[in-house]
Design a protein around this motif. Structure first.
Motif, PDB file in Angstrom:
ATOM      1  N   PRO A  49      64.024  14.679  47.442  1.00  0.00           N
ATOM      2  CA  PRO A  49      64.467  14.343  48.800  1.00  0.00           C
ATOM      3  C   PRO A  49      63.306  14.390  49.787  1.00  0.00           C
ATOM      4  O   PRO A  49      62.364  15.181  49.631  1.00  0.00           O
ATOM      5  CB  PRO A  49      65.487  15.443  49.129  1.00  0.00           C
ATOM      6  N   PHE A  50      63.382  13.532  50.786  1.00  0.00           N
ATOM      7  CA  PHE A  50      62.295  13.371  51.754  1.00  0.00           C
ATOM      8  C   PHE A  50      61.871  14.698  52.376  1.00  0.00           C
ATOM      9  O   PHE A  50      60.697  14.998  52.495  1.00  0.00           O
ATOM     10  CB  PHE A  50      62.748  12.382  52.843  1.00  0.00           C
ATOM     11  N   ASP A  51      62.858  15.537  52.731  1.00  0.00           N
ATOM     12  CA  ASP A  51      62.531  16.792  53.425  1.00  0.00           C
ATOM     13  C   ASP A  51      61.870  17.830  52.505  1.00  0.00           C
ATOM     14  O   ASP A  51      61.450  18.883  52.955  1.00  0.00           O
ATOM     15  CB  ASP A  51      63.792  17.390  54.076  1.00  0.00           C
ATOM     16  N   LYS A  52      61.795  17.528  51.199  1.00  0.00           N
ATOM     17  CA  LYS A  52      61.162  18.499  50.282  1.00  0.00           C
ATOM     18  C   LYS A  52      59.814  18.016  49.770  1.00  0.00           C
ATOM     19  O   LYS A  52      59.167  18.681  48.971  1.00  0.00           O
ATOM     20  CB  LYS A  52      62.091  18.764  49.099  1.00  0.00           C
ATOM     21  N   ARG A  53      59.387  16.849  50.256  1.00  0.00           N
ATOM     22  CA  ARG A  53      58.177  16.251  49.669  1.00  0.00           C
ATOM     23  C   ARG A  53      56.911  17.027  49.995  1.00  0.00           C
ATOM     24  O   ARG A  53      55.911  16.886  49.312  1.00  0.00           O
ATOM     25  CB  ARG A  53      58.051  14.797  50.109  1.00  0.00           C
ATOM     26  N   ASN A  54      56.938  17.851  51.065  1.00  0.00           N
ATOM     27  CA  ASN A  54      55.733  18.603  51.413  1.00  0.00           C
ATOM     28  C   ASN A  54      55.598  19.902  50.646  1.00  0.00           C
ATOM     29  O   ASN A  54      54.587  20.579  50.767  1.00  0.00           O
ATOM     30  CB  ASN A  54      55.723  18.925  52.920  1.00  0.00           C
ATOM     31  N   ARG A  55      56.633  20.256  49.867  1.00  0.00           N
ATOM     32  CA  ARG A  55      56.566  21.514  49.111  1.00  0.00           C
ATOM     33  C   ARG A  55      55.563  21.404  47.958  1.00  0.00           C
ATOM     34  O   ARG A  55      55.299  20.315  47.455  1.00  0.00           O
ATOM     35  CB  ARG A  55      57.954  21.829  48.508  1.00  0.00           C
ATOM     36  N   GLU A  56      55.053  22.570  47.545  1.00  0.00           N
ATOM     37  CA  GLU A  56      54.190  22.584  46.358  1.00  0.00           C
ATOM     38  C   GLU A  56      55.009  22.077  45.168  1.00  0.00           C
ATOM     39  O   GLU A  56      56.161  22.472  44.992  1.00  0.00           O
ATOM     40  CB  GLU A  56      53.710  24.019  46.076  1.00  0.00           C
ATOM     41  N   LYS A  57      54.422  21.195  44.375  1.00  0.00           N
ATOM     42  CA  LYS A  57      55.152  20.642  43.230  1.00  0.00           C
ATOM     43  C   LYS A  57      54.451  21.053  41.932  1.00  0.00           C
ATOM     44  O   LYS A  57      53.255  20.852  41.789  1.00  0.00           O
ATOM     45  CB  LYS A  57      55.250  19.116  43.347  1.00  0.00           C
ATOM     46  N   GLN A  58      55.246  21.606  41.033  1.00  0.00           N
ATOM     47  CA  GLN A  58      54.688  22.060  39.752  1.00  0.00           C
ATOM     48  C   GLN A  58      55.429  21.397  38.609  1.00  0.00           C
ATOM     49  O   GLN A  58      56.654  21.331  38.627  1.00  0.00           O
ATOM     50  CB  GLN A  58      54.894  23.582  39.588  1.00  0.00           C
ATOM     51  N   VAL A  59      54.678  20.947  37.628  1.00  0.00           N
ATOM     52  CA  VAL A  59      55.305  20.547  36.365  1.00  0.00           C
ATOM     53  C   VAL A  59      55.356  21.805  35.497  1.00  0.00           C
ATOM     54  O   VAL A  59      54.345  22.502  35.352  1.00  0.00           O
ATOM     55  CB  VAL A  59      54.483  19.444  35.665  1.00  0.00           C
ATOM     56  N   ALA A  60      56.547  22.128  34.982  1.00  0.00           N
ATOM     57  CA  ALA A  60      56.693  23.367  34.202  1.00  0.00           C
ATOM     58  C   ALA A  60      57.088  23.029  32.765  1.00  0.00           C
ATOM     59  O   ALA A  60      58.057  22.295  32.545  1.00  0.00           O
ATOM     60  CB  ALA A  60      57.757  24.257  34.833  1.00  0.00           C
ATOM     61  N   LEU A  85      47.892  15.244  38.919  1.00  0.00           N
ATOM     62  CA  LEU A  85      47.116  16.274  39.613  1.00  0.00           C
ATOM     63  C   LEU A  85      45.966  15.609  40.371  1.00  0.00           C
ATOM     64  O   LEU A  85      45.676  15.942  41.524  1.00  0.00           O
ATOM     65  CB  LEU A  85      46.556  17.291  38.610  1.00  0.00           C
ATOM     66  N   ALA A  86      45.334  14.638  39.709  1.00  0.00           N
ATOM     67  CA  ALA A  86      44.179  13.963  40.326  1.00  0.00           C
ATOM     68  C   ALA A  86      44.602  13.214  41.590  1.00  0.00           C
ATOM     69  O   ALA A  86      43.867  13.178  42.580  1.00  0.00           O
ATOM     70  CB  ALA A  86      43.555  13.015  39.317  1.00  0.00           C
ATOM     71  N   SER A  87      45.811  12.626  41.561  1.00  0.00           N
ATOM     72  CA  SER A  87      46.254  11.852  42.733  1.00  0.00           C
ATOM     73  C   SER A  87      46.913  12.732  43.787  1.00  0.00           C
ATOM     74  O   SER A  87      47.275  12.256  44.853  1.00  0.00           O
ATOM     75  CB  SER A  87      47.241  10.768  42.291  1.00  0.00           C
ATOM     76  N   GLY A  88      47.120  13.999  43.478  1.00  0.00           N
ATOM     77  CA  GLY A  88      47.724  14.921  44.464  1.00  0.00           C
ATOM     78  C   GLY A  88      49.246  14.871  44.484  1.00  0.00           C
ATOM     79  O   GLY A  88      49.881  15.523  45.310  1.00  0.00           O
ATOM     80  N   LEU A  89      49.851  14.087  43.581  1.00  0.00           N
ATOM     81  CA  LEU A  89      51.319  14.020  43.573  1.00  0.00           C
ATOM     82  C   LEU A  89      51.924  15.305  43.003  1.00  0.00           C
ATOM     83  O   LEU A  89      53.041  15.684  43.322  1.00  0.00           O
ATOM     84  CB  LEU A  89      51.793  12.817  42.749  1.00  0.00           C
ATOM     85  N   ILE A  90      51.175  15.930  42.112  1.00  0.00           N
ATOM     86  CA  ILE A  90      51.572  17.231  41.552  1.00  0.00           C
ATOM     87  C   ILE A  90      50.459  18.219  41.897  1.00  0.00           C
ATOM     88  O   ILE A  90      49.272  17.870  41.868  1.00  0.00           O
ATOM     89  CB  ILE A  90      51.723  17.131  40.014  1.00  0.00           C
ATOM     90  N   ASP A  91      50.850  19.452  42.239  1.00  0.00           N
ATOM     91  CA  ASP A  91      49.834  20.429  42.667  1.00  0.00           C
ATOM     92  C   ASP A  91      49.313  21.301  41.521  1.00  0.00           C
ATOM     93  O   ASP A  91      48.167  21.727  41.540  1.00  0.00           O
ATOM     94  CB  ASP A  91      50.424  21.335  43.754  1.00  0.00           C
ATOM     95  N   SER A  92      50.192  21.614  40.569  1.00  0.00           N
ATOM     96  CA  SER A  92      49.738  22.515  39.508  1.00  0.00           C
ATOM     97  C   SER A  92      50.730  22.498  38.348  1.00  0.00           C
ATOM     98  O   SER A  92      51.756  21.818  38.404  1.00  0.00           O
ATOM     99  CB  SER A  92      49.590  23.943  40.037  1.00  0.00           C
ATOM    100  N   ILE A  93      50.399  23.268  37.337  1.00  0.00           N
ATOM    101  CA  ILE A  93      51.232  23.323  36.120  1.00  0.00           C
ATOM    102  C   ILE A  93      51.664  24.764  35.885  1.00  0.00           C
ATOM    103  O   ILE A  93      50.925  25.704  36.188  1.00  0.00           O
ATOM    104  CB  ILE A  93      50.436  22.813  34.897  1.00  0.00           C
ATOM    105  N   ARG A  94      52.871  24.887  35.349  1.00  0.00           N
ATOM    106  CA  ARG A  94      53.413  26.199  34.979  1.00  0.00           C
ATOM    107  C   ARG A  94      53.830  26.128  33.513  1.00  0.00           C
ATOM    108  O   ARG A  94      54.331  25.099  33.068  1.00  0.00           O
ATOM    109  CB  ARG A  94      54.635  26.449  35.878  1.00  0.00           C
ATOM    110  N   LYS A 116      48.486  26.896  36.558  1.00  0.00           N
ATOM    111  CA  LYS A 116      48.344  27.928  37.599  1.00  0.00           C
ATOM    112  C   LYS A 116      49.219  29.148  37.301  1.00  0.00           C
ATOM    113  O   LYS A 116      48.824  30.282  37.492  1.00  0.00           O
ATOM    114  CB  LYS A 116      48.764  27.313  38.944  1.00  0.00           C
ATOM    115  N   THR A 117      50.459  28.875  36.829  1.00  0.00           N
ATOM    116  CA  THR A 117      51.445  29.952  36.709  1.00  0.00           C
ATOM    117  C   THR A 117      51.848  30.138  35.248  1.00  0.00           C
ATOM    118  O   THR A 117      52.122  29.152  34.551  1.00  0.00           O
ATOM    119  CB  THR A 117      52.710  29.579  37.525  1.00  0.00           C
ATOM    120  N   ILE A 118      51.895  31.375  34.816  1.00  0.00           N
ATOM    121  CA  ILE A 118      52.333  31.647  33.449  1.00  0.00           C
ATOM    122  C   ILE A 118      53.513  32.606  33.489  1.00  0.00           C
ATOM    123  O   ILE A 118      53.421  33.703  34.041  1.00  0.00           O
ATOM    124  CB  ILE A 118      51.182  32.261  32.614  1.00  0.00           C
ATOM    125  N   GLU A 119      54.637  32.136  32.977  1.00  0.00           N
ATOM    126  CA  GLU A 119      55.811  33.007  32.873  1.00  0.00           C
ATOM    127  C   GLU A 119      55.808  33.630  31.482  1.00  0.00           C
ATOM    128  O   GLU A 119      55.842  32.913  30.472  1.00  0.00           O
ATOM    129  CB  GLU A 119      57.102  32.215  33.092  1.00  0.00           C
TER     130      GLU A 119
END
Ligand code: SF4
Length: 348
Positions: A49-60, A85-94, A116-119
C-alpha cells in the motif's frame, strides 16, 4: 518500527531431523526455485500500500534453516535479491536458522550478500527441553553463536517457545534470564501447539504430552513479557501468525488469534487491581489510560471491567482515554489526585 517483510518460505530446507513440534514437510513442489523468488519479490512490491512504501523493506527467508542448506543453494537464493538491493527497492535481507549453523565462514558469506537480520531458533535455554524437542543443538550453541553474531554486527532475533515437553514456568524464567544476558535485539515467543503431522501429535495422542492451557500460557507470557520489557528487549511477536494452514492443522494447545492482546489485557487487569487495592475510593472509579490502551483495560468482551466491578463491589467504572497519556501506564482518580502505575513496575 518493524520492517515490512516479504516472506519467502523454504519449508524444511536445511533441517537435519524433524523437531518434535514441527509439521513442516519437505516437499520439492512447495519449494520456490531461486529463479521464482525474483518474480515473487516483484509481485509483492507492487501490492505494498502507498502509505507503507517508505518503510524499511526486507526479504525474509523463513521456514527452514537457511544457513544449513547447501552453500551454493544459499548463494543462488541470495543472488536473486541483489538487484532489488542495488536499486533500493529492498533495504536488506533476513533469514531464520538454527544456532549451530552459523560459523564464521557462513557469516562472512551472508554479510557480503547484505543479510542484516538473523532469527535464531533458540526455543529454550534448557538442554533437557532441547533434547526432548529433538532440536539437535544445546543452549551453549546459542550462547557461542550470539556473541559471534554480535561481533559481526548482525541484528539478532530469538525465537522462543513455551510449554515444550520438560518445560516448566521456572525453566521458562531461567531461559529468559539467559536470554537477557545475551541481549538479542528482539524475541518472538510461541506457545507449543499440537499440529497434525508433527511428531508431537503422536506423543499427545498416547497421553505422553499435555499442552499448556490458554490461561497458563497467558500467565507465563505475561510475566515473561514484562521481564523482557524491563530489560529493554523488544518483543516482536507473541503466538503464531493465524493462517488457514494453522487453523487446518491445529489439534490442541493454547492457540488464540489475538494472544498478545489477551496478555496485554491481563497486564492491565493486574495494574487496575493493584490501584484499586491500594487506593480504595468509594463505589465509582475513574481510570486514565492512552486511547489505544482502552481495549486492553476493558479486556475481551469487557471481561476485566466486569471482574473488577465484582471483586471491588463497584457500581461504575469510567475510562478516560487520553491521546497524550503514555502507553502501558494506568491512572486512577482518587480524592488526593491521580495515582499512576506503569506496567514495567508490576511486581509479581
Ligand atoms: S522447527 Fe525449524 S528446524 Fe525444526 S524441523 Fe521445523 S523447520 Fe526444521
Amino acid at each position: 518500527m518493524n520492517p515490512l517483510i516479504i516472506p519467502v518460505f523454504l519449508p524444511s530446507m536445511g533441517c537435519r531431523e524433524r523437531c518434535l513440534f514441527c509439521n513442516q514437510k519437505a516437499s520439492a513442489e512447495r519449494l520456490p526455485s531461486p529463479s521464482s523468488v525474483r518474480n515473487f519479490i516483484e509481485t509483492s512490491l507492487s501490492v505494498i500500500p502507498f502509505d507503507k512504501r517508505n518503510r524499511e523493506k526486507q526479504v525474509a527467508f523463513y521456514g527452514g534453516s537457511f544457513t544449513a542448506i547447501h552453500r551454493d543453494e544459499q548463494v543462488r537464493y541470495l543472488k536473486e535479491v541483489q538487484p532489488f538491493l542495488a536499486s533500493g527497492l529492498i533495504d536488506s535481507i533476513r533469514i531464520s536458522t538454527r544456532p549451530d549453523a552459523l560459523d564464521e565462514e557462513t557469516l562472512s558469506m551472508i554479510k557480503e550478500y547484505r543479510v542484516k537480520t538473523i532469527e535464531v531458533g533458540v526455543q529454550s535455554m534448557i538442554d533437557e527441553v532441547l533434547l526432548l524437542a529433538h532440536r539437535g543443538h544445546c543452549a551453549e550453541d546459542t550462547i557461542t553463536t550470539t556473541w559471534r553474531l554480535k561481533q559481526w554486527n548482525f541484528e539478532v532475533g530469538f525465537q522462543l517457545m513455551i510449554g515444550l515437553p520438560g518445560d516448566t514456568f521456572n525453566r521458562f524464567l531461567q531461559t529468559l534470564d539467559r536470554v537477557i544476558v545475551l541481549q538479542p535485539d528482539f524475541v518472538r515467543i510461541h506457545p507449543t501447539l499440537v499440529l497434525k503431522g508433527a511428531p508431537l501429535e503422536n506423543l499427545w495422542r498416547t497421553g505422553g504430552y499435555s499442552p499448556l492451557s490458554l490461561d497458563e500460557a497467558v500467565q507465563w507470557l505475561k510475566k515473561g513479557i514484562l521481564k523482557l520489557e524491563n530489560s529493554s528487549i523488544r518483543v516482536a511477536r507473541i503466538g503464531l501468525q493465524p493462517t488457514k494452514e494453522l487453523e487446518r492443522d491445529f489439534l490442541a494447545g493454547p492457540y488464540h488469534p489475538a494472544l498478545h492482546q489477551l496478555i496485554d489485557s491481563a497486564i492491565f487487569f493486574d495494574m487496575a487491581e493493584y490501584l484499586l487495592e491500594n487506593h480504595p475510593n468509594g463505589s465509582q472509579s475513574i481510570f486514565f489510560c492512552h486511547l489505544k490502551d482502552i481495549s486492553n483495560l476493558k479486556g475481551q468482551r469487557n471481561e476485566n471491567i466486569l471482574k473488577l466491578k465484582n471483586h471491588f463491589k463497584l457500581s461504575e467504572i469510567l475510562i478516560d482515554g487520553r491521546q497524550e497519556w503514555p502507553r502501558g501506564c494506568l491512572g486512577l482518580q482518587t480524592q488526593e489526585g491521580e495515582v499512576l502505575i506503569d506496567r514495567k513496575s508490576l511486581i509479581f
